[in-house]
Design a protein around this motif. Structure first.
Motif, PDB file in Angstrom:
ATOM      1  N   THR A  55      13.892   6.366   5.466  1.00  0.00           N
ATOM      2  CA  THR A  55      13.305   6.154   6.789  1.00  0.00           C
ATOM      3  C   THR A  55      11.905   5.552   6.734  1.00  0.00           C
ATOM      4  OG1 THR A  55      12.455   8.428   6.817  1.00  0.00           O
ATOM      5  CG2 THR A  55      14.626   8.046   7.812  1.00  0.00           C
ATOM      6  N   ALA A  56      11.337   5.420   5.542  1.00  0.00           N
ATOM      7  CA  ALA A  56       9.997   4.848   5.392  1.00  0.00           C
ATOM      8  C   ALA A  56       9.943   4.035   4.110  1.00  0.00           C
ATOM      9  CB  ALA A  56       8.931   5.940   5.372  1.00  0.00           C
ATOM     10  N   ALA A  57       9.302   2.879   4.166  1.00  0.00           N
ATOM     11  CA  ALA A  57       9.225   2.017   2.983  1.00  0.00           C
ATOM     12  C   ALA A  57       7.905   1.278   2.971  1.00  0.00           C
ATOM     13  CB  ALA A  57      10.381   1.025   2.955  1.00  0.00           C
ATOM     14  N   SER A  58       7.311   1.223   1.780  1.00  0.00           N
ATOM     15  CA  SER A  58       6.062   0.503   1.570  1.00  0.00           C
ATOM     16  C   SER A  58       6.307  -0.593   0.552  1.00  0.00           C
ATOM     17  CB  SER A  58       4.982   1.471   1.060  1.00  0.00           C
ATOM     18  OG  SER A  58       3.806   0.778   0.703  1.00  0.00           O
ATOM     19  N   GLY A  59       5.778  -1.787   0.815  1.00  0.00           N
ATOM     20  CA  GLY A  59       5.948  -2.895  -0.112  1.00  0.00           C
ATOM     21  C   GLY A  59       4.967  -4.006   0.179  1.00  0.00           C
ATOM     22  N   THR A  60       4.855  -4.937  -0.734  1.00  0.00           N
ATOM     23  CA  THR A  60       3.998  -6.100  -0.519  1.00  0.00           C
ATOM     24  C   THR A  60       4.663  -7.048   0.472  1.00  0.00           C
ATOM     25  OG1 THR A  60       5.063  -7.341  -2.293  1.00  0.00           O
ATOM     26  CG2 THR A  60       3.169  -5.954  -2.902  1.00  0.00           C
ATOM     27  N   PRO A  61       3.904  -7.961   1.078  1.00  0.00           N
ATOM     28  CA  PRO A  61       4.546  -8.989   1.902  1.00  0.00           C
ATOM     29  C   PRO A  61       5.622  -9.763   1.143  1.00  0.00           C
ATOM     30  CG  PRO A  61       2.197  -8.957   2.332  1.00  0.00           C
ATOM     31  CD  PRO A  61       2.429  -8.005   1.187  1.00  0.00           C
ATOM     32  N   THR A  62       5.388 -10.046  -0.149  1.00  0.00           N
ATOM     33  CA  THR A  62       6.413 -10.737  -0.945  1.00  0.00           C
ATOM     34  C   THR A  62       7.683  -9.899  -1.027  1.00  0.00           C
ATOM     35  OG1 THR A  62       4.799 -11.960  -2.267  1.00  0.00           O
ATOM     36  CG2 THR A  62       6.965 -11.614  -3.253  1.00  0.00           C
ATOM     37  N   PHE A  63       7.547  -8.602  -1.220  1.00  0.00           N
ATOM     38  CA  PHE A  63       8.695  -7.689  -1.271  1.00  0.00           C
ATOM     39  C   PHE A  63       9.517  -7.777   0.012  1.00  0.00           C
ATOM     40  CE2 PHE A  63      10.217  -3.425  -0.046  1.00  0.00           C
ATOM     41  CZ  PHE A  63      11.072  -3.129  -1.102  1.00  0.00           C
ATOM     42  N   TRP A  64       8.838  -7.747   1.163  1.00  0.00           N
ATOM     43  CA  TRP A  64       9.545  -7.803   2.439  1.00  0.00           C
ATOM     44  C   TRP A  64      10.157  -9.186   2.675  1.00  0.00           C
ATOM     45  CZ3 TRP A  64      10.943  -3.501   4.510  1.00  0.00           C
ATOM     46  CH2 TRP A  64      10.177  -2.355   4.323  1.00  0.00           C
ATOM     47  N   GLN A  78       9.185   3.840   9.586  1.00  0.00           N
ATOM     48  CA  GLN A  78       7.848   3.423   9.157  1.00  0.00           C
ATOM     49  C   GLN A  78       7.970   2.313   8.131  1.00  0.00           C
ATOM     50  OE1 GLN A  78       4.440   4.440   9.868  1.00  0.00           O
ATOM     51  NE2 GLN A  78       4.069   2.626   8.623  1.00  0.00           N
ATOM     52  N   ILE A  79       7.284   1.200   8.388  1.00  0.00           N
ATOM     53  CA  ILE A  79       7.190   0.085   7.448  1.00  0.00           C
ATOM     54  C   ILE A  79       5.707  -0.116   7.134  1.00  0.00           C
ATOM     55  CG2 ILE A  79       7.368  -2.428   7.204  1.00  0.00           C
ATOM     56  CD1 ILE A  79       9.956  -2.287   8.816  1.00  0.00           C
ATOM     57  N   THR A  80       5.392  -0.215   5.843  1.00  0.00           N
ATOM     58  CA  THR A  80       4.011  -0.423   5.426  1.00  0.00           C
ATOM     59  C   THR A  80       3.932  -1.642   4.517  1.00  0.00           C
ATOM     60  OG1 THR A  80       3.602   1.960   5.526  1.00  0.00           O
ATOM     61  CG2 THR A  80       2.013   0.634   4.316  1.00  0.00           C
ATOM     62  N   LEU A  81       2.897  -2.463   4.709  1.00  0.00           N
ATOM     63  CA  LEU A  81       2.655  -3.629   3.877  1.00  0.00           C
ATOM     64  C   LEU A  81       1.275  -3.529   3.267  1.00  0.00           C
ATOM     65  CD1 LEU A  81       3.963  -4.690   6.847  1.00  0.00           C
ATOM     66  CD2 LEU A  81       4.194  -6.785   5.520  1.00  0.00           C
ATOM     67  N   GLY A  82       1.124  -4.067   2.053  1.00  0.00           N
ATOM     68  CA  GLY A  82      -0.185  -4.099   1.410  1.00  0.00           C
ATOM     69  C   GLY A  82      -0.096  -4.794   0.072  1.00  0.00           C
ATOM     70  N   GLY A  83      -1.246  -4.900  -0.593  1.00  0.00           N
ATOM     71  CA  GLY A  83      -1.272  -5.479  -1.930  1.00  0.00           C
ATOM     72  C   GLY A  83      -1.486  -6.974  -1.978  1.00  0.00           C
ATOM     73  N   GLU A  84      -1.286  -7.662  -0.855  1.00  0.00           N
ATOM     74  CA  GLU A  84      -1.475  -9.107  -0.737  1.00  0.00           C
ATOM     75  C   GLU A  84      -1.989  -9.392   0.674  1.00  0.00           C
ATOM     76  OE1 GLU A  84       2.063 -11.261  -3.223  1.00  0.00           O
ATOM     77  OE2 GLU A  84       2.674 -10.168  -1.446  1.00  0.00           O
ATOM     78  N   PRO A  85      -2.496 -10.606   0.926  1.00  0.00           N
ATOM     79  CA  PRO A  85      -2.850 -10.950   2.304  1.00  0.00           C
ATOM     80  C   PRO A  85      -1.637 -10.786   3.225  1.00  0.00           C
ATOM     81  CG  PRO A  85      -3.770 -12.570   0.789  1.00  0.00           C
ATOM     82  CD  PRO A  85      -2.874 -11.671  -0.029  1.00  0.00           C
ATOM     83  N   VAL A  86      -1.851 -10.088   4.326  1.00  0.00           N
ATOM     84  CA  VAL A  86      -0.783  -9.831   5.297  1.00  0.00           C
ATOM     85  C   VAL A  86      -0.996 -10.776   6.478  1.00  0.00           C
ATOM     86  CG1 VAL A  86       0.283  -8.134   6.819  1.00  0.00           C
ATOM     87  CG2 VAL A  86      -0.592  -7.428   4.577  1.00  0.00           C
ATOM     88  N   ASP A  87      -0.071 -11.729   6.656  1.00  0.00           N
ATOM     89  CA  ASP A  87      -0.218 -12.728   7.708  1.00  0.00           C
ATOM     90  C   ASP A  87       0.676 -12.402   8.900  1.00  0.00           C
ATOM     91  OD1 ASP A  87       2.445 -13.940   7.089  1.00  0.00           O
ATOM     92  OD2 ASP A  87       1.435 -14.486   5.229  1.00  0.00           O
ATOM     93  N   GLN A  88       0.419 -13.079  10.009  1.00  0.00           N
ATOM     94  CA  GLN A  88       1.156 -12.808  11.246  1.00  0.00           C
ATOM     95  C   GLN A  88       2.651 -13.111  11.131  1.00  0.00           C
ATOM     96  OE1 GLN A  88      -0.631 -11.266  13.766  1.00  0.00           O
ATOM     97  NE2 GLN A  88       1.448 -10.773  14.422  1.00  0.00           N
ATOM     98  N   PRO A  89       3.063 -14.187  10.448  1.00  0.00           N
ATOM     99  CA  PRO A  89       4.505 -14.462  10.378  1.00  0.00           C
ATOM    100  C   PRO A  89       5.341 -13.313   9.814  1.00  0.00           C
ATOM    101  CG  PRO A  89       3.295 -16.426   9.752  1.00  0.00           C
ATOM    102  CD  PRO A  89       2.276 -15.332   9.920  1.00  0.00           C
ATOM    103  N   ILE A  90       4.891 -12.661   8.729  1.00  0.00           N
ATOM    104  CA  ILE A  90       5.713 -11.580   8.167  1.00  0.00           C
ATOM    105  C   ILE A  90       5.715 -10.370   9.091  1.00  0.00           C
ATOM    106  CG2 ILE A  90       3.825 -10.637   6.742  1.00  0.00           C
ATOM    107  CD1 ILE A  90       7.641 -10.666   5.999  1.00  0.00           C
ATOM    108  N   LEU A  91       4.602 -10.093   9.768  1.00  0.00           N
ATOM    109  CA  LEU A  91       4.578  -9.001  10.732  1.00  0.00           C
ATOM    110  C   LEU A  91       5.548  -9.280  11.877  1.00  0.00           C
ATOM    111  CD1 LEU A  91       0.720  -8.357  10.873  1.00  0.00           C
ATOM    112  CD2 LEU A  91       2.429  -6.870   9.829  1.00  0.00           C
ATOM    113  N   ASP A  92       5.574 -10.526  12.343  1.00  0.00           N
ATOM    114  CA  ASP A  92       6.471 -10.881  13.443  1.00  0.00           C
ATOM    115  C   ASP A  92       7.939 -10.816  13.019  1.00  0.00           C
ATOM    116  OD1 ASP A  92       4.254 -11.301  15.030  1.00  0.00           O
ATOM    117  OD2 ASP A  92       4.273 -13.487  14.809  1.00  0.00           O
ATOM    118  N   GLN A  93       8.242 -11.244  11.790  1.00  0.00           N
ATOM    119  CA  GLN A  93       9.623 -11.192  11.312  1.00  0.00           C
ATOM    120  C   GLN A  93      10.116  -9.748  11.218  1.00  0.00           C
ATOM    121  OE1 GLN A  93      10.154 -13.570   7.672  1.00  0.00           O
ATOM    122  NE2 GLN A  93       8.542 -14.928   8.415  1.00  0.00           N
ATOM    123  N   LEU A  94       9.260  -8.860  10.725  1.00  0.00           N
ATOM    124  CA  LEU A  94       9.642  -7.451  10.626  1.00  0.00           C
ATOM    125  C   LEU A  94       9.778  -6.830  12.015  1.00  0.00           C
ATOM    126  CD1 LEU A  94       7.436  -6.382   7.593  1.00  0.00           C
ATOM    127  CD2 LEU A  94       9.934  -6.487   7.646  1.00  0.00           C
TER     128      LEU A  94
END
Length: 413
Positions: free
Chosen positions: A187-196, A214-230
């Motif tokens: 029910t919860a996953a954390s990963g880099t933007p590349t992972f997602w 819950q979805i968490t991103l980190g470890g790399e620059p997090v841009d709007q396109p990946i947030l919008d896709q998720l």
């Protein structure tokens, strides 16, 4: 003589841990032999890494844990000369070359090595446990390489909180992790933007079937396109991005679905219990209560920022993000975000390339989404030309067959 922490019960000891297809608990993980201290435990699977962590939490032994592939022969010699015994995946122990007094309770992390060879940063279980408030019951995916800061963030939460289960993903399982996650009710996953991006690129339907809250991103620059896709795939899921590192700990947490963080956070009233953010030149500077041992005061992160209205965007590393094209400067991160906003682009990397007359020009590598039709470099040049100044438009675009990903779940972006 060193005094060890006495054996004690752990709050999360009965949380479920799924590893190698087996459903265990922290308490029933296989027990490692009594570890030397200090010890650098090199592992080739998730179960051994978790067992080393639990041993550290119970006995207070001085510990560094990492995958054997991240610690080359040179680093092993360096660790031995710094007083660490080396414990190999097969259990063979190479005694330390230097005898010294252990630092009881010390946990050592290796940085990602993005600025050169990995550095060793000292922490404690307490400084690594940044989630202390009550959490809703969750089952967390654990895809991170053992011993990285992101790995510690997930496992310490499971070890110190009730009802926080783990599903460990080994490297050979990364391509099919959504199926494994759905099977075990993650029910919860954390990963880099590349992972997602990898998961969306490979099979977005399988990803959407995971019951994520819950979805968490980190470890790399997090841009709007990946947030919008998720957000499109998970319209009701809480999506967060976190800025964290071995040096400063978890320092920025954003839940509003927007890239960057509010500009007003740079002027917050100083609080010794909260990370303080500032900017010097174009560099993000952080004072954090979660910093590693020996780091006092302001830590220069080496990450470049840009302002976008009322937001502060983290675009990349200072030494690689800025591209000077004939005296005009452009951010590789900004160009990458423009490319990533194209509906046919699944991943992009932007970098400088030598060029006559202007010295440098903007170049890019791109992976195209499998779900959409073909696209040419001319299409992407036209797309960028309407959104960027002329000097920021990529003049060389190379198409790759798949998204590159390192052991740390990052790619060179």
């Amino acid at each position: 003589m060193t005094t060890r922490r006495r054996t004690t019960a752990l709050i999360g000891d009965d949380n479920t841990v799924v590893v190698a297809g087996k459903s265990l608990t922290w308490r029933t993980l296989h027990k490692l032999p009594q570890l030397p201290s200090p010890a650098a435990v090199l592992v080739d699977n998730g179960a051994d890494a978790l067992a080393a962590l639990r041993h550290h939490a119970v006995h207070g032994t001085e510990l560094l844990v990492a995958t054997s592939s991240r610690v080359d022969e040179y680093m092993r010699e360096e660790l031995g000369e710094s007083g660490f015994s080396i414990v190999l995946p097969d259990g063979v122990v190479t005694p330390a070359r230097l005898k010294r007094v252990e630092e009881s309770g010390r946990a050592w992390l290796l940085t990602s090595g993005s600025t050169g060879r990995p550095k060793r940063i000292g922490h404690t279980l307490e400084s690594l446990t940044t989630v202390t408030g009550d959490q809703p019951p969750r089952t967390w995916l654990l895809p991170y390489s053992p011993g990285t800061y992101a790995w510690w963030q997930v496992v310490t939460m499971s070890l110190t909180q009730r009802d926080q289960g783990l599903v460990v993903i080994e490297p050979h399982e990364l391509e099919e992790w959504p199926l494994i996650a759905a099977q075990h009710g993650v029910t919860a996953a954390s990963g880099t933007p590349t992972f997602w991006r990898q998961a969306i690129y490979r099979d977005s339907e399988a990803l959407a079937a995971v019951p994520l809250e819950q979805i968490t991103l980190g470890g790399e620059p997090v841009d709007q396109p990946i947030l919008d896709q998720l957000r499109e795939l998970f319209p009701k899921t809480r999506i967060s991005w976190i800025y964290a590192s071995s040096e400063v700990g978890a320092s920025i947490v954003v839940h509003d679905g927007k890239a960057g963080f509010p500009r007003e956070w740079l002027q917050r009233t100083p609080d010794p219990d909260r990370p303080m953010l500032s900017v010097e030149g174009d560099e993000l500077v952080i004072r954090s209560p979660h910093h590693g041992a020996g780091l006092v005061g302001a830590v220069h992160t080496g990450d470049r920022i840009e302002y976008d209205g009322d937001r502060v965007l983290i675009t990349g590393r200072l030494d690689t993000d800025e591209i000077n094209v004939g005296g005009s400067k452009v951010s590789a991160g900004v160009v990458r975000s423009v490319l990533m906003a194209h509906p046919s682009v699944a991943w992009a990397r932007v970098f400088a390339r030598k060029a006559p007359l202007v010295g440098r020009m903007v170049a890019a590598e791109v992976v195209v989404s499998q779900a959409l039709g073909p696209i040419t470099d001319a299409d992407l040049v036209q797309w960028c030309s309407s959104r960027l100044p002329d000097y920021g438009v990529p003049r060389r675009i190379r198409f790759l067959d798949e998204i590159p990903q390192k052991e740390t779940l990052k790619s060179d972006v």
